[in-house]
Design a protein around this motif. Structure first.
Motif, PDB file in Angstrom:
ATOM      1  N   THR A 191       1.364   4.184  -3.138  1.00 44.68           N
ATOM      2  CA  THR A 191       1.031   5.595  -2.973  1.00 44.68           C
ATOM      3  C   THR A 191       2.251   6.499  -2.820  1.00 44.68           C
ATOM      4  O   THR A 191       2.179   7.675  -3.135  1.00 44.68           O
ATOM      5  CB  THR A 191       0.094   5.796  -1.763  1.00 44.68           C
ATOM      6  N   GLU A 192       3.359   5.957  -2.342  1.00 42.48           N
ATOM      7  CA  GLU A 192       4.546   6.769  -2.076  1.00 42.48           C
ATOM      8  C   GLU A 192       5.659   6.565  -3.097  1.00 42.48           C
ATOM      9  O   GLU A 192       6.557   7.386  -3.192  1.00 42.48           O
ATOM     10  CB  GLU A 192       5.122   6.434  -0.687  1.00 42.48           C
ATOM     11  N   GLY A 193       5.654   5.444  -3.800  1.00 41.69           N
ATOM     12  CA  GLY A 193       6.806   5.111  -4.641  1.00 41.69           C
ATOM     13  C   GLY A 193       7.858   4.448  -3.777  1.00 41.69           C
ATOM     14  O   GLY A 193       7.546   3.787  -2.793  1.00 41.69           O
ATOM     15  N   SER A 194       9.104   4.661  -4.103  1.00 41.74           N
ATOM     16  CA  SER A 194      10.203   4.043  -3.362  1.00 41.74           C
ATOM     17  C   SER A 194      10.238   4.538  -1.924  1.00 41.74           C
ATOM     18  O   SER A 194       9.995   5.711  -1.641  1.00 41.74           O
ATOM     19  CB  SER A 194      11.535   4.374  -4.033  1.00 41.74           C
ATOM     20  N   LEU A 195      10.577   3.632  -1.021  1.00 37.66           N
ATOM     21  CA  LEU A 195      10.763   3.997   0.384  1.00 37.66           C
ATOM     22  C   LEU A 195      12.240   3.903   0.771  1.00 37.66           C
ATOM     23  O   LEU A 195      12.569   3.904   1.951  1.00 37.66           O
ATOM     24  CB  LEU A 195       9.915   3.098   1.280  1.00 37.66           C
ATOM     25  N   ALA A 196      13.115   3.823  -0.234  1.00 32.59           N
ATOM     26  CA  ALA A 196      14.553   3.737   0.022  1.00 32.59           C
ATOM     27  C   ALA A 196      15.010   4.972   0.798  1.00 32.59           C
ATOM     28  O   ALA A 196      14.578   6.088   0.501  1.00 32.59           O
ATOM     29  CB  ALA A 196      15.321   3.625  -1.294  1.00 32.59           C
ATOM     30  N   PRO A 197      15.900   4.793   1.792  1.00 26.08           N
ATOM     31  CA  PRO A 197      16.327   5.929   2.608  1.00 26.08           C
ATOM     32  C   PRO A 197      17.243   6.905   1.876  1.00 26.08           C
ATOM     33  O   PRO A 197      17.366   8.053   2.279  1.00 26.08           O
ATOM     34  CB  PRO A 197      17.045   5.287   3.794  1.00 26.08           C
ATOM     35  N   ILE A 231       3.823  -7.141   7.595  1.00 30.75           N
ATOM     36  CA  ILE A 231       2.620  -6.742   8.331  1.00 30.75           C
ATOM     37  C   ILE A 231       1.494  -6.600   7.314  1.00 30.75           C
ATOM     38  O   ILE A 231       1.611  -5.860   6.341  1.00 30.75           O
ATOM     39  CB  ILE A 231       2.819  -5.416   9.090  1.00 30.75           C
ATOM     40  N   THR A 232       0.413  -7.320   7.544  1.00 30.50           N
ATOM     41  CA  THR A 232      -0.729  -7.299   6.634  1.00 30.50           C
ATOM     42  C   THR A 232      -1.872  -6.483   7.221  1.00 30.50           C
ATOM     43  O   THR A 232      -1.859  -6.144   8.416  1.00 30.50           O
ATOM     44  CB  THR A 232      -1.244  -8.730   6.371  1.00 30.50           C
ATOM     45  N   LEU A 233      -2.849  -6.217   6.373  1.00 29.08           N
ATOM     46  CA  LEU A 233      -4.063  -5.566   6.882  1.00 29.08           C
ATOM     47  C   LEU A 233      -4.712  -6.432   7.956  1.00 29.08           C
ATOM     48  O   LEU A 233      -5.253  -5.912   8.931  1.00 29.08           O
ATOM     49  CB  LEU A 233      -5.068  -5.326   5.755  1.00 29.08           C
ATOM     50  N   ALA A 234      -4.645  -7.737   7.793  1.00 22.81           N
ATOM     51  CA  ALA A 234      -5.216  -8.635   8.804  1.00 22.81           C
ATOM     52  C   ALA A 234      -4.497  -8.464  10.142  1.00 22.81           C
ATOM     53  O   ALA A 234      -5.140  -8.475  11.198  1.00 22.81           O
ATOM     54  CB  ALA A 234      -5.135 -10.085   8.329  1.00 22.81           C
ATOM     55  N   ASP A 235      -3.178  -8.291  10.107  1.00 25.20           N
ATOM     56  CA  ASP A 235      -2.428  -8.036  11.347  1.00 25.20           C
ATOM     57  C   ASP A 235      -2.901  -6.743  11.999  1.00 25.20           C
ATOM     58  O   ASP A 235      -3.134  -6.698  13.209  1.00 25.20           O
ATOM     59  CB  ASP A 235      -0.927  -7.922  11.068  1.00 25.20           C
ATOM     60  N   LEU A 236      -3.028  -5.691  11.186  1.00 25.55           N
ATOM     61  CA  LEU A 236      -3.494  -4.402  11.712  1.00 25.55           C
ATOM     62  C   LEU A 236      -4.898  -4.519  12.290  1.00 25.55           C
ATOM     63  O   LEU A 236      -5.194  -3.932  13.346  1.00 25.55           O
ATOM     64  CB  LEU A 236      -3.460  -3.329  10.618  1.00 25.55           C
ATOM     65  N   MET A 237      -5.750  -5.279  11.611  1.00 24.94           N
ATOM     66  CA  MET A 237      -7.114  -5.497  12.119  1.00 24.94           C
ATOM     67  C   MET A 237      -7.063  -6.159  13.490  1.00 24.94           C
ATOM     68  O   MET A 237      -7.753  -5.740  14.419  1.00 24.94           O
ATOM     69  CB  MET A 237      -7.907  -6.381  11.159  1.00 24.94           C
ATOM     70  N   GLY A 238      -6.250  -7.189  13.601  1.00 25.91           N
ATOM     71  CA  GLY A 238      -6.123  -7.899  14.873  1.00 25.91           C
ATOM     72  C   GLY A 238      -5.614  -6.999  15.977  1.00 25.91           C
ATOM     73  O   GLY A 238      -6.136  -7.019  17.101  1.00 25.91           O
ATOM     74  N   TRP A 239      -4.612  -6.194  15.658  1.00 25.20           N
ATOM     75  CA  TRP A 239      -4.067  -5.274  16.656  1.00 25.20           C
ATOM     76  C   TRP A 239      -5.111  -4.256  17.073  1.00 25.20           C
ATOM     77  O   TRP A 239      -5.227  -3.923  18.253  1.00 25.20           O
ATOM     78  CB  TRP A 239      -2.837  -4.553  16.123  1.00 25.20           C
ATOM     79  N   LYS A 240      -5.864  -3.760  16.111  1.00 21.18           N
ATOM     80  CA  LYS A 240      -6.898  -2.765  16.397  1.00 21.18           C
ATOM     81  C   LYS A 240      -8.003  -3.360  17.274  1.00 21.18           C
ATOM     82  O   LYS A 240      -8.409  -2.767  18.265  1.00 21.18           O
ATOM     83  CB  LYS A 240      -7.480  -2.225  15.084  1.00 21.18           C
ATOM     84  N   LEU A 241      -8.476  -4.518  16.896  1.00 23.75           N
ATOM     85  CA  LEU A 241      -9.552  -5.150  17.659  1.00 23.75           C
ATOM     86  C   LEU A 241      -9.085  -5.554  19.051  1.00 23.75           C
ATOM     87  O   LEU A 241      -9.838  -5.451  20.024  1.00 23.75           O
ATOM     88  CB  LEU A 241     -10.111  -6.344  16.894  1.00 23.75           C
ATOM     89  N   ILE A 272       0.832  -1.206   0.000  1.00 20.42           N
ATOM     90  CA  ILE A 272       0.000   0.000   0.000  1.00 20.42           C
ATOM     91  C   ILE A 272       0.865   1.254   0.000  1.00 20.42           C
ATOM     92  O   ILE A 272       0.622   2.197  -0.761  1.00 20.42           O
ATOM     93  CB  ILE A 272      -0.971  -0.028   1.199  1.00 20.42           C
ATOM     94  N   LEU A 273       1.910   1.265   0.833  1.00 16.33           N
ATOM     95  CA  LEU A 273       2.768   2.449   0.891  1.00 16.33           C
ATOM     96  C   LEU A 273       3.555   2.639  -0.395  1.00 16.33           C
ATOM     97  O   LEU A 273       3.699   3.767  -0.873  1.00 16.33           O
ATOM     98  CB  LEU A 273       3.706   2.375   2.097  1.00 16.33           C
ATOM     99  N   ARG A 274       4.069   1.575  -0.975  1.00 15.12           N
ATOM    100  CA  ARG A 274       4.821   1.730  -2.228  1.00 15.12           C
ATOM    101  C   ARG A 274       3.929   2.186  -3.368  1.00 15.12           C
ATOM    102  O   ARG A 274       4.366   2.943  -4.232  1.00 15.12           O
ATOM    103  CB  ARG A 274       5.514   0.429  -2.600  1.00 15.12           C
ATOM    104  N   ASN A 309      11.904  -2.555   4.958  1.00 14.31           N
ATOM    105  CA  ASN A 309      11.172  -3.456   4.067  1.00 14.31           C
ATOM    106  C   ASN A 309      10.752  -4.731   4.781  1.00 14.31           C
ATOM    107  O   ASN A 309       9.648  -5.239   4.547  1.00 14.31           O
ATOM    108  CB  ASN A 309      12.002  -3.777   2.826  1.00 14.31           C
ATOM    109  N   ASP A 310      11.615  -5.242   5.659  1.00 16.28           N
ATOM    110  CA  ASP A 310      11.266  -6.449   6.400  1.00 16.28           C
ATOM    111  C   ASP A 310      10.033  -6.217   7.268  1.00 16.28           C
ATOM    112  O   ASP A 310       9.158  -7.077   7.363  1.00 16.28           O
ATOM    113  CB  ASP A 310      12.448  -6.903   7.264  1.00 16.28           C
ATOM    114  N   VAL A 311       9.937  -5.057   7.868  1.00 18.06           N
ATOM    115  CA  VAL A 311       8.780  -4.743   8.712  1.00 18.06           C
ATOM    116  C   VAL A 311       7.526  -4.574   7.854  1.00 18.06           C
ATOM    117  O   VAL A 311       6.519  -5.245   8.067  1.00 18.06           O
ATOM    118  CB  VAL A 311       9.032  -3.478   9.570  1.00 18.06           C
ATOM    119  N   ILE A 312       7.584  -3.658   6.887  1.00 15.17           N
ATOM    120  CA  ILE A 312       6.363  -3.324   6.151  1.00 15.17           C
ATOM    121  C   ILE A 312       5.901  -4.435   5.213  1.00 15.17           C
ATOM    122  O   ILE A 312       4.725  -4.492   4.870  1.00 15.17           O
ATOM    123  CB  ILE A 312       6.484  -1.979   5.399  1.00 15.17           C
ATOM    124  N   ASP A 313       6.813  -5.316   4.819  1.00 14.11           N
ATOM    125  CA  ASP A 313       6.412  -6.410   3.934  1.00 14.11           C
ATOM    126  C   ASP A 313       5.904  -7.634   4.692  1.00 14.11           C
ATOM    127  O   ASP A 313       5.459  -8.604   4.077  1.00 14.11           O
ATOM    128  CB  ASP A 313       7.572  -6.805   3.016  1.00 14.11           C
TER     129      ASP A 313
END
Length: 156
Positions: free
Chosen positions: A95-101, A138-148, A91-93, A132-136
Protein backbone atom coordinates in the motif's frame (compact mmCIF):
# COMPACT_ATOMS: atom_id res chain seq x y z
CA UNK A 1 1.48 1.22 15.30
CA UNK A 2 4.75 1.50 13.38
CA UNK A 3 5.51 4.78 11.63
CA UNK A 4 8.29 4.88 9.04
CA UNK A 5 9.75 8.21 8.11
CA UNK A 6 10.74 8.83 4.51
CA UNK A 7 12.75 11.87 3.52
CA UNK A 8 12.53 12.81 -0.15
CA UNK A 9 13.51 16.26 -1.29
CA UNK A 10 13.47 17.53 2.30
CA UNK A 11 9.92 16.32 2.85
CA UNK A 12 9.00 13.99 5.72
CA UNK A 13 6.35 11.37 5.17
CA UNK A 14 4.73 8.92 7.51
CA UNK A 15 2.82 5.78 6.72
CA UNK A 16 -0.39 7.04 5.18
CA UNK A 17 -3.93 6.26 6.22
CA UNK A 18 -4.04 3.87 3.26
CA UNK A 19 -1.26 1.73 4.75
CA UNK A 20 -2.56 1.96 8.30
CA UNK A 21 -6.13 1.18 7.29
CA UNK A 22 -5.01 -1.71 5.07
CA UNK A 23 -3.22 -3.24 8.06
CA UNK A 24 -6.27 -2.69 10.30
CA UNK A 25 -8.54 -4.18 7.64
CA UNK A 26 -6.38 -7.28 7.22
CA UNK A 27 -6.23 -7.71 11.00
CA UNK A 28 -10.01 -7.32 11.23
CA UNK A 29 -10.47 -9.98 8.54
CA UNK A 30 -8.11 -12.30 10.41
CA UNK A 31 -9.84 -11.76 13.74
CA UNK A 32 -13.29 -12.35 12.25
CA UNK A 33 -12.33 -15.32 10.08
CA UNK A 34 -15.09 -17.87 10.61
CA UNK A 35 -14.96 -19.22 7.07
CA UNK A 36 -17.71 -16.91 5.92
CA UNK A 37 -17.02 -13.64 4.06
CA UNK A 38 -16.79 -10.41 6.03
CA UNK A 39 -18.60 -7.39 4.62
CA UNK A 40 -16.85 -4.07 4.12
CA UNK A 41 -19.64 -2.29 6.00
CA UNK A 42 -18.97 -4.47 9.08
CA UNK A 43 -15.25 -3.74 8.99
CA UNK A 44 -15.92 -0.04 8.42
CA UNK A 45 -18.26 0.09 11.41
CA UNK A 46 -15.85 -1.75 13.72
CA UNK A 47 -12.84 0.28 12.58
CA UNK A 48 -14.69 3.59 12.27
CA UNK A 49 -13.38 4.04 8.73
CA UNK A 50 -15.34 5.12 5.66
CA UNK A 51 -16.61 2.08 3.76
CA UNK A 52 -15.90 3.95 0.50
CA UNK A 53 -12.24 4.33 1.51
CA UNK A 54 -12.05 0.66 2.54
CA UNK A 55 -13.46 -0.33 -0.87
CA UNK A 56 -10.51 1.44 -2.51
CA UNK A 57 -8.05 -0.30 -0.21
CA UNK A 58 -9.63 -3.74 -0.60
CA UNK A 59 -9.33 -3.38 -4.38
CA UNK A 60 -5.54 -3.16 -3.97
CA UNK A 61 -5.50 -6.10 -1.54
CA UNK A 62 -7.72 -8.15 -3.87
CA UNK A 63 -5.62 -7.42 -6.95
CA UNK A 64 -2.49 -8.54 -5.06
CA UNK A 65 -4.21 -11.77 -4.03
CA UNK A 66 -4.16 -10.98 -0.30
CA UNK A 67 -7.95 -11.23 -0.07
CA UNK A 68 -10.65 -12.72 -2.25
CA UNK A 69 -14.06 -11.38 -3.00
CA UNK A 70 -17.24 -13.40 -2.61
CA UNK A 71 -20.17 -11.92 -4.50
CA UNK A 72 -23.85 -12.08 -3.61
CA UNK A 73 -26.11 -11.33 -0.66
CA UNK A 74 -23.86 -13.24 1.74
CA UNK A 75 -20.73 -11.89 0.05
CA UNK A 76 -17.74 -10.06 1.40
CA UNK A 77 -14.02 -10.71 1.72
CA UNK A 78 -11.82 -13.49 3.02
CA UNK A 79 -8.08 -13.77 3.52
CA UNK A 80 -6.53 -16.03 0.88
CA UNK A 81 -3.91 -17.44 3.28
CA UNK A 82 -3.54 -18.13 6.98
CA UNK A 83 -2.75 -15.09 9.15
CA UNK A 84 0.73 -16.49 9.82
CA UNK A 85 1.64 -15.98 6.17
CA UNK A 86 1.05 -12.22 6.05
CA UNK A 87 3.68 -9.90 7.46
CA UNK A 88 3.19 -6.27 8.37
CA UNK A 89 5.92 -5.50 5.84
CA UNK A 90 4.04 -7.20 3.01
CA UNK A 91 0.91 -5.18 3.67
CA UNK A 92 2.66 -1.85 4.17
CA UNK A 93 4.88 -2.21 1.09
CA UNK A 94 1.86 -3.13 -1.02
CA UNK A 95 0.00 0.00 0.00
CA UNK A 96 2.89 2.41 0.63
CA UNK A 97 5.61 1.31 -1.78
CA UNK A 98 9.15 1.64 -0.49
CA UNK A 99 9.65 2.26 3.21
CA UNK A 100 13.30 3.27 2.77
CA UNK A 101 14.19 6.24 5.00
CA UNK A 102 16.02 8.05 2.18
CA UNK A 103 15.64 8.08 -1.57
CA UNK A 104 19.12 6.68 -2.24
CA UNK A 105 18.15 3.38 -0.56
CA UNK A 106 14.95 3.04 -2.55
CA UNK A 107 15.51 0.18 -5.00
CA UNK A 108 13.03 1.76 -7.41
CA UNK A 109 15.15 4.93 -7.63
CA UNK A 110 18.43 3.08 -8.13
CA UNK A 111 20.82 4.65 -5.67
CA UNK A 112 22.86 7.82 -5.66
CA UNK A 113 26.05 8.92 -7.41
CA UNK A 114 27.59 9.81 -4.02
CA UNK A 115 26.84 6.50 -2.27
CA UNK A 116 30.44 5.21 -2.61
CA UNK A 117 31.80 8.22 -0.67
CA UNK A 118 28.82 8.86 1.62
CA UNK A 119 29.33 7.90 5.24
CA UNK A 120 25.87 8.96 6.38
CA UNK A 121 24.27 6.37 4.10
CA UNK A 122 25.51 3.78 6.61
CA UNK A 123 23.16 5.29 9.22
CA UNK A 124 20.24 5.18 6.79
CA UNK A 125 21.04 1.57 5.84
CA UNK A 126 21.00 0.58 9.52
CA UNK A 127 17.69 2.40 9.99
CA UNK A 128 16.25 0.66 6.94
CA UNK A 129 17.48 -2.75 8.11
CA UNK A 130 16.02 -2.20 11.59
CA UNK A 131 12.60 -1.19 10.26
CA UNK A 132 12.54 -4.07 7.78
CA UNK A 133 13.62 -6.53 10.46
CA UNK A 134 10.68 -5.50 12.62
CA UNK A 135 7.95 -5.33 9.98
CA UNK A 136 9.08 -8.46 8.16
CA UNK A 137 8.96 -10.56 11.33
CA UNK A 138 5.58 -9.51 12.69
CA UNK A 139 2.65 -11.39 11.18
CA UNK A 140 -1.08 -10.88 11.32
CA UNK A 141 -1.14 -13.89 13.64
CA UNK A 142 1.24 -12.05 16.00
CA UNK A 143 -1.01 -8.99 15.95
CA UNK A 144 -4.04 -11.19 16.60
CA UNK A 145 -2.32 -12.74 19.60
CA UNK A 146 -1.31 -9.37 20.98
CA UNK A 147 -4.82 -8.03 20.50
CA UNK A 148 -6.52 -10.99 22.13
CA UNK A 149 -4.01 -10.98 24.99
CA UNK A 150 -4.58 -7.26 25.55
CA UNK A 151 -8.38 -7.25 25.30
CA UNK A 152 -9.51 -10.83 25.62
CA UNK A 153 -12.04 -10.22 22.84
CA UNK A 154 -12.26 -9.73 19.08
CA UNK A 155 -12.89 -6.00 18.74
CA UNK A 156 -10.03 -3.91 17.40
Amino acid sequence: MLYGVQVYGGMKMRISTKGRYALRMMLDLALHDTGTPVRIKEIAARQEISDKYLEQIVAVLNKAGYVRSVRGPQGGYLLTRPAEEYTVGMILRLTEGSLAPVECLDSEVGGCEKSDDCVTVLVYRKMNEAVNDVIDHITLADLMGWKLQKDGDYSI
